[in-house]
Design a protein around this motif. Sequence first.
Motif, PDB file in Angstrom:
ATOM      1  N   PRO A  43      22.139 -16.043  59.792  1.00  0.00           N
ATOM      2  CA  PRO A  43      21.252 -15.304  60.682  1.00  0.00           C
ATOM      3  C   PRO A  43      21.730 -13.864  60.853  1.00  0.00           C
ATOM      4  O   PRO A  43      22.933 -13.600  60.918  1.00  0.00           O
ATOM      5  CB  PRO A  43      21.326 -16.070  61.994  1.00  0.00           C
ATOM      6  N   ALA A  47      19.084  -9.681  64.674  1.00  0.00           N
ATOM      7  CA  ALA A  47      17.844 -10.437  64.890  1.00  0.00           C
ATOM      8  C   ALA A  47      18.116 -11.928  64.675  1.00  0.00           C
ATOM      9  O   ALA A  47      17.560 -12.555  63.780  1.00  0.00           O
ATOM     10  CB  ALA A  47      16.751  -9.935  63.948  1.00  0.00           C
ATOM     11  N   PRO A  48      18.965 -12.528  65.513  1.00  0.00           N
ATOM     12  CA  PRO A  48      19.367 -13.921  65.296  1.00  0.00           C
ATOM     13  C   PRO A  48      18.234 -14.927  65.472  1.00  0.00           C
ATOM     14  O   PRO A  48      18.345 -16.052  64.993  1.00  0.00           O
ATOM     15  CB  PRO A  48      20.474 -14.134  66.338  1.00  0.00           C
ATOM     16  N   SER A  49      17.144 -14.533  66.114  1.00  0.00           N
ATOM     17  CA  SER A  49      16.046 -15.485  66.298  1.00  0.00           C
ATOM     18  C   SER A  49      15.229 -15.699  65.023  1.00  0.00           C
ATOM     19  O   SER A  49      14.405 -16.613  64.971  1.00  0.00           O
ATOM     20  CB  SER A  49      15.131 -15.031  67.447  1.00  0.00           C
ATOM     21  N   LEU A  50      15.459 -14.898  64.000  1.00  0.00           N
ATOM     22  CA  LEU A  50      14.836 -15.164  62.697  1.00  0.00           C
ATOM     23  C   LEU A  50      15.618 -16.314  62.084  1.00  0.00           C
ATOM     24  O   LEU A  50      16.714 -16.123  61.570  1.00  0.00           O
ATOM     25  CB  LEU A  50      14.877 -13.927  61.801  1.00  0.00           C
ATOM     26  N   SER A  51      15.066 -17.497  62.177  1.00  0.00           N
ATOM     27  CA  SER A  51      15.836 -18.711  61.875  1.00  0.00           C
ATOM     28  C   SER A  51      15.796 -19.087  60.395  1.00  0.00           C
ATOM     29  O   SER A  51      15.274 -20.128  60.019  1.00  0.00           O
ATOM     30  CB  SER A  51      15.339 -19.868  62.730  1.00  0.00           C
ATOM     31  N   GLU A  95       7.724 -11.371  63.070  1.00  0.00           N
ATOM     32  CA  GLU A  95       9.090 -11.326  62.544  1.00  0.00           C
ATOM     33  C   GLU A  95       9.588  -9.900  62.335  1.00  0.00           C
ATOM     34  O   GLU A  95      10.747  -9.602  62.603  1.00  0.00           O
ATOM     35  CB  GLU A  95       9.186 -12.138  61.251  1.00  0.00           C
ATOM     36  N   THR A  98      10.437  -8.311  65.696  1.00  0.00           N
ATOM     37  CA  THR A  98      11.759  -8.801  66.106  1.00  0.00           C
ATOM     38  C   THR A  98      12.857  -8.088  65.316  1.00  0.00           C
ATOM     39  O   THR A  98      13.859  -7.635  65.886  1.00  0.00           O
ATOM     40  CB  THR A  98      11.855 -10.329  65.881  1.00  0.00           C
TER      41      THR A  98
END
Length: 190
Positions: A43, A47-51, A95, A98
């Motif tokens: 990750p 932008a750690p929420s881009l899984s 995305e 983010t």
Amino acid sequence: MNFTKTVPFFFILLFFSNCFDNMTSGNLLLAPKDWRSEIIKFPLEFAPSLSYSGLEHIRFSPGWGKKDAEDHFSYVFLWEIDQDPKLTSKKLEAELETYFDGLTHATPKSEIDTKTKAFFEKVNDSLFVGKILTYDSFTTKKEVNLNVKVSSSYCYNENKHLVLFHLSPQTLDHQIWKKMNTISIDLDCD
């Protein structure tokens, strides 16, 4: 032990180990030598929420960080990922908002209050075009409007999903797009 036989063997071993390291850690985007290279593992820290799991390969144009250059903020990046991104216009918009909000706020001393806005249109099953309205927190400290082309494919030989991004504030008929379009992916995906 014979010194004259040991020294050449050592240099041969060193040479092959360096070749191996370059092959396994190289950028998959083939670009001119003056395009700076970077590879980031998912990750993404900003932008750690881009899984996704995989790598992001980046090539920056020579003038990427020069505010008055014609190729300022022009670059190409590739997501080489394990998961099928199942791209739609809406998903790309979310995305990349983010992604660029994360980049903006990852810069030291960044107190930017603006939010990125992305707009995409599907051209066909593997191609999207759009615009990203974001902020250049690296050089100009001003808003920047990026034109974007996104293409996706699946590499059967590597079992990877490939999402290729071309970005520039320049219009699509500017010469920088011709240069960016020559950047290719160094994978055998037949």
